[in-house]
Design a protein around this motif. Sequence first.
Motif, PDB file in Angstrom:
ATOM      1  N   LEU A 423      38.985 -46.403 -48.946  1.00 29.19           N
ATOM      2  CA  LEU A 423      37.569 -46.100 -48.718  1.00 29.19           C
ATOM      3  C   LEU A 423      36.761 -47.375 -48.533  1.00 29.19           C
ATOM      4  O   LEU A 423      35.775 -47.390 -47.793  1.00 29.19           O
ATOM      5  CB  LEU A 423      37.008 -45.261 -49.868  1.00 29.19           C
ATOM      6  CG  LEU A 423      37.664 -43.889 -50.074  1.00 29.19           C
ATOM      7  CD1 LEU A 423      36.844 -43.044 -51.044  1.00 29.19           C
ATOM      8  CD2 LEU A 423      37.819 -43.161 -48.758  1.00 29.19           C
ATOM      9  N   GLY A 424      37.182 -48.447 -49.202  1.00 27.07           N
ATOM     10  CA  GLY A 424      36.543 -49.744 -48.961  1.00 27.07           C
ATOM     11  C   GLY A 424      36.757 -50.202 -47.526  1.00 27.07           C
ATOM     12  O   GLY A 424      35.864 -50.768 -46.893  1.00 27.07           O
ATOM     13  N   ALA A 425      37.967 -49.943 -46.992  1.00 33.99           N
ATOM     14  CA  ALA A 425      38.253 -50.310 -45.604  1.00 33.99           C
ATOM     15  C   ALA A 425      37.413 -49.483 -44.628  1.00 33.99           C
ATOM     16  O   ALA A 425      36.946 -49.991 -43.600  1.00 33.99           O
ATOM     17  CB  ALA A 425      39.742 -50.116 -45.311  1.00 33.99           C
ATOM     18  N   VAL A 426      37.206 -48.192 -44.947  1.00 36.42           N
ATOM     19  CA  VAL A 426      36.345 -47.347 -44.109  1.00 36.42           C
ATOM     20  C   VAL A 426      34.925 -47.905 -44.089  1.00 36.42           C
ATOM     21  O   VAL A 426      34.295 -48.009 -43.028  1.00 36.42           O
ATOM     22  CB  VAL A 426      36.338 -45.890 -44.630  1.00 36.42           C
ATOM     23  CG1 VAL A 426      35.308 -45.049 -43.877  1.00 36.42           C
ATOM     24  CG2 VAL A 426      37.717 -45.270 -44.494  1.00 36.42           C
ATOM     25  N   LEU A 427      34.424 -48.280 -45.268  1.00 31.15           N
ATOM     26  CA  LEU A 427      33.085 -48.870 -45.357  1.00 31.15           C
ATOM     27  C   LEU A 427      32.999 -50.155 -44.537  1.00 31.15           C
ATOM     28  O   LEU A 427      32.064 -50.331 -43.734  1.00 31.15           O
ATOM     29  CB  LEU A 427      32.744 -49.159 -46.822  1.00 31.15           C
ATOM     30  CG  LEU A 427      31.543 -50.079 -47.084  1.00 31.15           C
ATOM     31  CD1 LEU A 427      30.253 -49.455 -46.562  1.00 31.15           C
ATOM     32  CD2 LEU A 427      31.420 -50.384 -48.575  1.00 31.15           C
ATOM     33  N   ASN A 428      33.965 -51.044 -44.722  1.00 29.46           N
ATOM     34  CA  ASN A 428      33.918 -52.344 -44.041  1.00 29.46           C
ATOM     35  C   ASN A 428      34.019 -52.202 -42.524  1.00 29.46           C
ATOM     36  O   ASN A 428      33.334 -52.915 -41.774  1.00 29.46           O
ATOM     37  CB  ASN A 428      35.034 -53.251 -44.561  1.00 29.46           C
ATOM     38  CG  ASN A 428      34.803 -53.676 -45.995  1.00 29.46           C
ATOM     39  OD1 ASN A 428      33.668 -53.721 -46.461  1.00 29.46           O
ATOM     40  ND2 ASN A 428      35.870 -53.974 -46.722  1.00 29.46           N
ATOM     41  N   SER A 429      34.867 -51.300 -42.060  1.00 34.63           N
ATOM     42  CA  SER A 429      35.018 -51.136 -40.607  1.00 34.63           C
ATOM     43  C   SER A 429      33.753 -50.555 -39.993  1.00 34.63           C
ATOM     44  O   SER A 429      33.323 -50.980 -38.906  1.00 34.63           O
ATOM     45  CB  SER A 429      36.222 -50.235 -40.296  1.00 34.63           C
ATOM     46  OG  SER A 429      36.038 -48.947 -40.842  1.00 34.63           O
ATOM     47  N   ARG A 430      33.136 -49.599 -40.676  1.00 36.40           N
ATOM     48  CA  ARG A 430      31.890 -49.013 -40.179  1.00 36.40           C
ATOM     49  C   ARG A 430      30.759 -50.041 -40.200  1.00 36.40           C
ATOM     50  O   ARG A 430      29.979 -50.152 -39.252  1.00 36.40           O
ATOM     51  CB  ARG A 430      31.526 -47.798 -41.045  1.00 36.40           C
ATOM     52  CG  ARG A 430      30.204 -47.129 -40.711  1.00 36.40           C
ATOM     53  CD  ARG A 430      30.243 -46.486 -39.354  1.00 36.40           C
ATOM     54  NE  ARG A 430      29.031 -45.720 -39.099  1.00 36.40           N
ATOM     55  CZ  ARG A 430      28.654 -45.295 -37.909  1.00 36.40           C
ATOM     56  NH1 ARG A 430      29.426 -45.547 -36.860  1.00 36.40           N
ATOM     57  NH2 ARG A 430      27.548 -44.616 -37.743  1.00 36.40           N
ATOM     58  N   PHE A 431      30.693 -50.806 -41.272  1.00 37.42           N
ATOM     59  CA  PHE A 431      29.649 -51.824 -41.418  1.00 37.42           C
ATOM     60  C   PHE A 431      29.821 -52.918 -40.368  1.00 37.42           C
ATOM     61  O   PHE A 431      28.864 -53.341 -39.718  1.00 37.42           O
ATOM     62  CB  PHE A 431      29.724 -52.403 -42.839  1.00 37.42           C
ATOM     63  CG  PHE A 431      28.654 -53.414 -43.157  1.00 37.42           C
ATOM     64  CD1 PHE A 431      27.323 -53.124 -42.948  1.00 37.42           C
ATOM     65  CD2 PHE A 431      28.988 -54.648 -43.685  1.00 37.42           C
ATOM     66  CE1 PHE A 431      26.328 -54.052 -43.251  1.00 37.42           C
ATOM     67  CE2 PHE A 431      28.013 -55.583 -43.993  1.00 37.42           C
ATOM     68  CZ  PHE A 431      26.677 -55.277 -43.773  1.00 37.42           C
ATOM     69  N   GLU A 467      28.144 -43.766 -46.478  1.00 38.53           N
ATOM     70  CA  GLU A 467      28.158 -42.325 -46.223  1.00 38.53           C
ATOM     71  C   GLU A 467      29.496 -41.883 -45.645  1.00 38.53           C
ATOM     72  O   GLU A 467      30.091 -40.888 -46.089  1.00 38.53           O
ATOM     73  CB  GLU A 467      27.032 -41.968 -45.257  1.00 38.53           C
ATOM     74  CG  GLU A 467      26.989 -40.487 -44.891  1.00 38.53           C
ATOM     75  CD  GLU A 467      25.877 -40.172 -43.910  1.00 38.53           C
ATOM     76  OE1 GLU A 467      25.998 -39.162 -43.192  1.00 38.53           O
ATOM     77  OE2 GLU A 467      24.885 -40.926 -43.873  1.00 38.53           O
ATOM     78  N   SER A 468      30.005 -42.644 -44.667  1.00 38.45           N
ATOM     79  CA  SER A 468      31.288 -42.292 -44.057  1.00 38.45           C
ATOM     80  C   SER A 468      32.417 -42.311 -45.077  1.00 38.45           C
ATOM     81  O   SER A 468      33.254 -41.401 -45.133  1.00 38.45           O
ATOM     82  CB  SER A 468      31.612 -43.271 -42.912  1.00 38.45           C
ATOM     83  OG  SER A 468      30.625 -43.221 -41.913  1.00 38.45           O
ATOM     84  N   SER A 469      32.445 -43.355 -45.922  1.00 38.22           N
ATOM     85  CA  SER A 469      33.526 -43.474 -46.901  1.00 38.22           C
ATOM     86  C   SER A 469      33.420 -42.402 -47.976  1.00 38.22           C
ATOM     87  O   SER A 469      34.437 -41.859 -48.425  1.00 38.22           O
ATOM     88  CB  SER A 469      33.518 -44.875 -47.526  1.00 38.22           C
ATOM     89  OG  SER A 469      32.260 -45.165 -48.080  1.00 38.22           O
ATOM     90  N   GLN A 470      32.204 -42.050 -48.396  1.00 42.03           N
ATOM     91  CA  GLN A 470      32.044 -40.993 -49.395  1.00 42.03           C
ATOM     92  C   GLN A 470      32.517 -39.655 -48.843  1.00 42.03           C
ATOM     93  O   GLN A 470      33.129 -38.849 -49.547  1.00 42.03           O
ATOM     94  CB  GLN A 470      30.575 -40.888 -49.825  1.00 42.03           C
ATOM     95  CG  GLN A 470      30.008 -42.106 -50.526  1.00 42.03           C
ATOM     96  CD  GLN A 470      30.354 -42.145 -52.009  1.00 42.03           C
ATOM     97  OE1 GLN A 470      31.198 -41.407 -52.482  1.00 42.03           O
ATOM     98  NE2 GLN A 470      29.700 -43.029 -52.740  1.00 42.03           N
ATOM     99  N   LEU A 471      32.248 -39.398 -47.558  1.00 42.79           N
ATOM    100  CA  LEU A 471      32.685 -38.139 -46.953  1.00 42.79           C
ATOM    101  C   LEU A 471      34.204 -38.081 -46.835  1.00 42.79           C
ATOM    102  O   LEU A 471      34.807 -37.014 -47.023  1.00 42.79           O
ATOM    103  CB  LEU A 471      32.034 -37.978 -45.576  1.00 42.79           C
ATOM    104  CG  LEU A 471      30.515 -37.723 -45.591  1.00 42.79           C
ATOM    105  CD1 LEU A 471      29.965 -37.684 -44.170  1.00 42.79           C
ATOM    106  CD2 LEU A 471      30.185 -36.428 -46.321  1.00 42.79           C
ATOM    107  N   VAL A 472      34.846 -39.217 -46.532  1.00 42.88           N
ATOM    108  CA  VAL A 472      36.313 -39.257 -46.521  1.00 42.88           C
ATOM    109  C   VAL A 472      36.848 -38.946 -47.922  1.00 42.88           C
ATOM    110  O   VAL A 472      37.814 -38.174 -48.082  1.00 42.88           O
ATOM    111  CB  VAL A 472      36.812 -40.640 -46.050  1.00 42.88           C
ATOM    112  CG1 VAL A 472      38.324 -40.766 -46.240  1.00 42.88           C
ATOM    113  CG2 VAL A 472      36.461 -40.863 -44.583  1.00 42.88           C
ATOM    114  N   GLY A 473      36.215 -39.518 -48.950  1.00 41.99           N
ATOM    115  CA  GLY A 473      36.611 -39.215 -50.322  1.00 41.99           C
ATOM    116  C   GLY A 473      36.432 -37.754 -50.659  1.00 41.99           C
ATOM    117  O   GLY A 473      37.273 -37.141 -51.330  1.00 41.99           O
TER     118      GLY A 473
END
Length: 496
Positions: A423-431, A467-473
């Motif tokens: 989920l950290g990777a999802v956040l970083n890629s989106r950011f 938001e994207s990472s929380q939704l994946v979670g």
Amino acid sequence: MSTTSQAQTPQQAPGGHPQRWLILGVICLAQLTVLLDNTVLNVAIPSLTEELGAATSDIQWMINAYSLVQSGLLLTAGSAADRYGRKKMLITGLALFGIGSLVAGLADSAGQLIAARAGMGVGGALLLTTTLAVAMQIFAPEEHAKAIGIWSAVNALGFACGPLIGGFMLDHFWWGAIFLINLPVVALGLAAVVALVPESKNPQGDRPDLLGALLSTIGMSSLVFAIISGPEHGWTSGQVLVSGAVAVVVLAAFAYWESRIPYPMLDLHFFRNQRFTGAVAGAVLITFGMGGALFLLTQHLQFVLGYGPLEAGLRTAPLALTVVALNFTGVAAKWTTKLGMPVSIALGMVLMSGGLVSIATLASGGYAGTLLGLLLIGAGCAIANPAMAHAIMSAIPPAKAGVGAGINGTLAEFGNGLGVAVLGAVLNSRFAALIPVAASSLPAALSSADGEAERGRILNAFSSGLESSQLVGAVAVLLGGLLAAALLRRAEKTDA
């Protein structure tokens, strides 16, 4: 284990141990001490950097040495408790944890503190496995759900209280006090365990599986190290690829060895049990979603909503308080008994998934959406987590309770670490997709921002990544609940 052997174990008597609730309080106190040290060090990072001259890599090892050693030894610690006695291992774990805390509190170099934290991890592994195993031994089956609920609530309490206690101690004392405060608790725990906790172990006295213990420890440590290192060094870096490859090879060798010997540390036949498989699958996905999402939530509270570390800790407390209230009052256990295990797990994880969606979609508007999400997550945790642990433990023979607790703890560590990484990777890629590549971290981007408009754009990009990472979670938690419920329901039909 034969019926005769089981009947000869006094803790399995109908009605449970006469002092079982007092004993549960003692082992929960030991459990709480270990859990606090999973998070308490985070608030002391600035002090350690200044007073010990610790580099960034030193700080990372101070934090990771504890969880790395602890997660790598959980299966081995559980097996040792079953063979040599759960009370003996509980006393040993408390003693090692106390010695490690003393050395950590008096350390005058980064290397000493890292070594002390590793020693505390050994004691922590013994404590985390033996506390749950002892609880399964001293309570009658009809009280297991409530006892595990209280044990699980202590986990939530440790998560909430670690940063708060750490912040309070640092406001009034030097950084070493966050470790020395463990000593009176350890002393009290040792005295109470010696006086109250009955001894129990596997009556068969299986031969020690030394090679299995070695392979398990190396494999799990390598796997957790790869997960921890991935976000910092990159998933394709040599360090991550090598440690990941070692983990795959060694764990495959561990599975092969366990399937060939007559006295395995981990009986692979457990995985043929649909109840066990369903609980395992759900446990990994629930900790994957929750561990990563809550890690990101603390960043949202501090970076986006502007709270300080202590205030951010206070703002997350409603989650833990909800879990504690529902489990300590027995409300969650009553609902589990009434609804049945599959429905309870599904309901709990639907609530948790809804909480994560609430945080993802409403948190940007202020704390109200976050609070709603925390309350939903807390209610879901209170129902689903004890039911999941109960499903794992009830699928394993009582003589292997230590191994069962080790499996439960290993799954939690693995899922949590994987959730933080993915989920950290999802956040970083989106950011990174929304801001210049040269400033791919939030602090770096904010420091180079040109005016308030630019800062606002950067914070919006970070919020979008969260938001994207929380939704994946949320999706992972929901799928885990449905999968676990379906497999457990099928197991119940098969048993019937």
